[in-house]
Design a protein around this motif. Structure first.
Motif, PDB file in Angstrom:
ATOM      1  N   LEU A  14      38.477  85.787   4.873  1.00 43.88           N
ATOM      2  CA  LEU A  14      38.108  85.085   6.098  1.00 43.88           C
ATOM      3  C   LEU A  14      36.630  85.302   6.407  1.00 43.88           C
ATOM      4  CD1 LEU A  14      41.168  85.647   8.463  1.00 43.88           C
ATOM      5  CD2 LEU A  14      40.696  83.763   6.901  1.00 43.88           C
ATOM      6  N   THR A  15      36.031  84.288   6.998  1.00 44.15           N
ATOM      7  CA  THR A  15      34.582  84.267   7.177  1.00 44.15           C
ATOM      8  C   THR A  15      34.186  84.231   8.647  1.00 44.15           C
ATOM      9  OG1 THR A  15      34.328  81.865   7.257  1.00 44.15           O
ATOM     10  CG2 THR A  15      34.476  82.880   5.067  1.00 44.15           C
ATOM     11  N   LEU A  16      32.896  84.399   8.852  1.00 42.34           N
ATOM     12  CA  LEU A  16      32.344  84.246  10.195  1.00 42.34           C
ATOM     13  C   LEU A  16      32.642  82.859  10.743  1.00 42.34           C
ATOM     14  CD1 LEU A  16      30.497  85.539  12.411  1.00 42.34           C
ATOM     15  CD2 LEU A  16      28.568  84.412  11.248  1.00 42.34           C
ATOM     16  N   GLY A  17      32.642  81.844   9.884  1.00 39.39           N
ATOM     17  CA  GLY A  17      32.962  80.490  10.311  1.00 39.39           C
ATOM     18  C   GLY A  17      34.386  80.387  10.808  1.00 39.39           C
ATOM     19  N   SER A 196      26.539  72.198   4.441  1.00 37.75           N
ATOM     20  CA  SER A 196      27.943  72.400   4.092  1.00 37.75           C
ATOM     21  C   SER A 196      28.569  73.460   4.984  1.00 37.75           C
ATOM     22  CB  SER A 196      28.080  72.845   2.626  1.00 37.75           C
ATOM     23  OG  SER A 196      27.530  71.883   1.761  1.00 37.75           O
ATOM     24  N   LYS A 197      29.841  73.284   5.301  1.00 43.22           N
ATOM     25  CA  LYS A 197      30.560  74.236   6.133  1.00 43.22           C
ATOM     26  C   LYS A 197      30.666  75.579   5.432  1.00 43.22           C
ATOM     27  CE  LYS A 197      35.003  73.678   6.723  1.00 43.22           C
ATOM     28  NZ  LYS A 197      36.307  73.136   7.151  1.00 43.22           N
ATOM     29  N   MET A 198      30.623  76.662   6.207  1.00 41.77           N
ATOM     30  CA  MET A 198      30.807  77.998   5.645  1.00 41.77           C
ATOM     31  C   MET A 198      32.271  78.173   5.297  1.00 41.77           C
ATOM     32  SD  MET A 198      29.920  81.805   7.205  1.00 41.77           S
ATOM     33  CE  MET A 198      28.131  81.601   7.250  1.00 41.77           C
ATOM     34  N   GLY A 199      32.614  77.905   4.024  1.00 41.25           N
ATOM     35  CA  GLY A 199      33.993  78.016   3.573  1.00 41.25           C
ATOM     36  C   GLY A 199      34.297  79.403   3.039  1.00 41.25           C
ATOM     37  N   LYS A 200      35.433  79.509   2.310  1.00 49.04           N
ATOM     38  CA  LYS A 200      35.855  80.808   1.800  1.00 49.04           C
ATOM     39  C   LYS A 200      35.564  80.948   0.307  1.00 49.04           C
ATOM     40  CE  LYS A 200      40.216  80.687   3.366  1.00 49.04           C
ATOM     41  NZ  LYS A 200      40.544  79.690   4.401  1.00 49.04           N
ATOM     42  N   SER A 201      34.614  80.163  -0.224  1.00 54.90           N
ATOM     43  CA  SER A 201      34.335  80.165  -1.654  1.00 54.90           C
ATOM     44  C   SER A 201      33.775  81.505  -2.112  1.00 54.90           C
ATOM     45  CB  SER A 201      33.326  79.069  -2.004  1.00 54.90           C
ATOM     46  OG  SER A 201      33.780  77.807  -1.600  1.00 54.90           O
ATOM     47  N   ASP A 202      33.983  81.762  -3.402  1.00 58.19           N
ATOM     48  CA  ASP A 202      33.389  82.943  -4.023  1.00 58.19           C
ATOM     49  C   ASP A 202      32.287  82.491  -4.970  1.00 58.19           C
ATOM     50  OD1 ASP A 202      35.092  84.859  -2.786  1.00 58.19           O
ATOM     51  OD2 ASP A 202      36.696  84.267  -4.150  1.00 58.19           O
ATOM     52  N   GLY A 203      31.867  83.391  -5.865  1.00 61.46           N
ATOM     53  CA  GLY A 203      30.871  83.035  -6.860  1.00 61.46           C
ATOM     54  C   GLY A 203      29.500  82.829  -6.245  1.00 61.46           C
ATOM     55  N   VAL A 210      29.130  84.740   5.286  1.00 55.30           N
ATOM     56  CA  VAL A 210      29.355  86.051   5.888  1.00 55.30           C
ATOM     57  C   VAL A 210      30.854  86.248   6.012  1.00 55.30           C
ATOM     58  CG1 VAL A 210      29.056  87.503   7.934  1.00 55.30           C
ATOM     59  CG2 VAL A 210      27.172  86.058   7.137  1.00 55.30           C
ATOM     60  N   TYR A 211      31.384  87.216   5.284  1.00 55.42           N
ATOM     61  CA  TYR A 211      32.801  87.540   5.369  1.00 55.42           C
ATOM     62  C   TYR A 211      33.015  88.550   6.483  1.00 55.42           C
ATOM     63  CZ  TYR A 211      32.959  85.277   0.803  1.00 55.42           C
ATOM     64  OH  TYR A 211      32.845  84.361  -0.221  1.00 55.42           O
TER      65      TYR A 211
END
Length: 333
Positions: A14-17, A196-203, A210-211
């Motif tokens: 989960l992220t700050l977004g 782009s929206k702050m999603g939950k992507s990795d890499g 920001v997680y």
């Protein structure tokens, strides 16, 4: 009292977004203003290639973070989707009401299936049908309202269509929910790609995300490295200065001030970044402390989820049983 259903998918940390855009509102408003159910929708995480151990780990982490953020199990219902069989039971019945054309028109299916094919992978059938499972998530509980962002509005419209169609064909069984678009707590975009929206992507994308469990120094480093814009003036203009506007939006969400008013206090990007970083660290500090406490007492989280699943099951089973009878299935027992 109005009943609402909201869920979070454990496909990433989960992220700050997630927190500023939705979870904080769930805590401050929704759980008190309605009969609210908050669900970790782990079945939805199986629609693409995944690591089973990671799904389990992220599901527990998501539940713990919702509790750490302030969801009160004495006030609302917090549970995990797969622990309530009625979701899957109802999903199949609704698949018998939905059509292939409806599924293939879903924008998210088109986008996600295209990405899977571009990687050379196969597209799972569950990716096509998961909007029906999402409809079952909502309809099983007789939810009146579903708080959603614009990206999920099409799925709620499908849910409404299926409820109306079922009611017309087999007798009134489901509440027809409505999508509500509450004022977003904050529109949080990627720190590296403010378009782009702050999603939950990795890499590679993780540098702009920001997680919630990022260490304070990691948060500071990510914010200080945020992409800004040409020029030096600090102005709140999402079109002309999306990077600066994103920082101002985040700072405003953490301080309770208006982003345009905050812009007047700054004359350099560096100071804005520093203050934003510190505001985020302080905003997340209580959540991180509480999460650590919950991790030290896993039995408490398990107990909350068991009780939440039992409560959710009690709400869903009568309606799902009624749907089975209405569509022509023999009652059990």
């Amino acid at each position: 009292m109005t009943r609402i259903f909201s869920g979070v998918k454990p496909t990433g940390h989960l992220t700050l977004g997630n927190y500023l855009g939705a979870v904080r509102r769930w805590v401050a408003v929704d759980q008190h203003a309605a009969e609210a159910l908050f669900c970790v929708v782990d079945l939805h995480a199986l629609t693409v290639d995944h690591d089973p151990a990671r799904v389990r780990r992220l599901s527990r982490q998501a539940a713990s973070l919702l509790l750490a953020a302030g969801l009160d199990p004495d006030v609302c219902t917090v549970f995990v989707q797969s622990q309530v069989d009625e979701h899957a039971r109802l999903a199949y019945v609704l698949e018998c009401v939905a059509t292939d054309g409806e599924m293939r028109r879903m924008i998210q299916y088109k986008e996600k299936s295209a990405r899977e094919r571009a990687r050379g992978g196969s597209v799972r059938l569950s990716l096509l049908t998961y909007p029906v499972l999402m409809a079952a998530d909502i309809l099983a509980y007789g939810a009146d309202e579903v708080p959603v962002g614009d990206d999920q509005a099409q799925h709620v419209e499908l849910t409404r269509d299926l409820a109306v169609r079922f009611n017309q064909r087999y007798g009134h069984t489901f509440v027809v929910p409505k999508a509500v678009h509450p004022q977003v707590g904050a529109r949080v975009m990627s720190l590296q790609d403010p378009g782009s929206k702050m999603g939950k992507s990795d890499g590679d994308a993780a540098a702009g995300i920001v997680y919630l469990l990022d260490e304070p120094e990691v948060v500071r480093k990510k914010v200080m490295r945020a992409v800004t814009d040409s020029g030096h003036e600090v102005e709140y203009d999402r079109d002309a200065k999306p990077g600066v506007a994103n920082l101002l939006d985040i700072l405003a969400a953490c301080t309770g001030r208006e982003p345009a008013a905050l812009a007047e206090d700054y004359h350099s990007y560096g100071v804005l970044k520093k203050d934003t970083a510190e505001a985020v660290v302080e905003e997340l500090r209580p959540l991180r402390v509480r999460h650590a406490e919950l991790c030290a007492d896993p039995g408490y989280v398990d107990g909350v989820l068991r009780a939440g699943a039992e409560r959710a099951r009690g709400l869903a089973r009568p309606r799902v049983d009624a749907a089975y009878r209405a569509i022509g299935l023999l009652p059990a027992g």
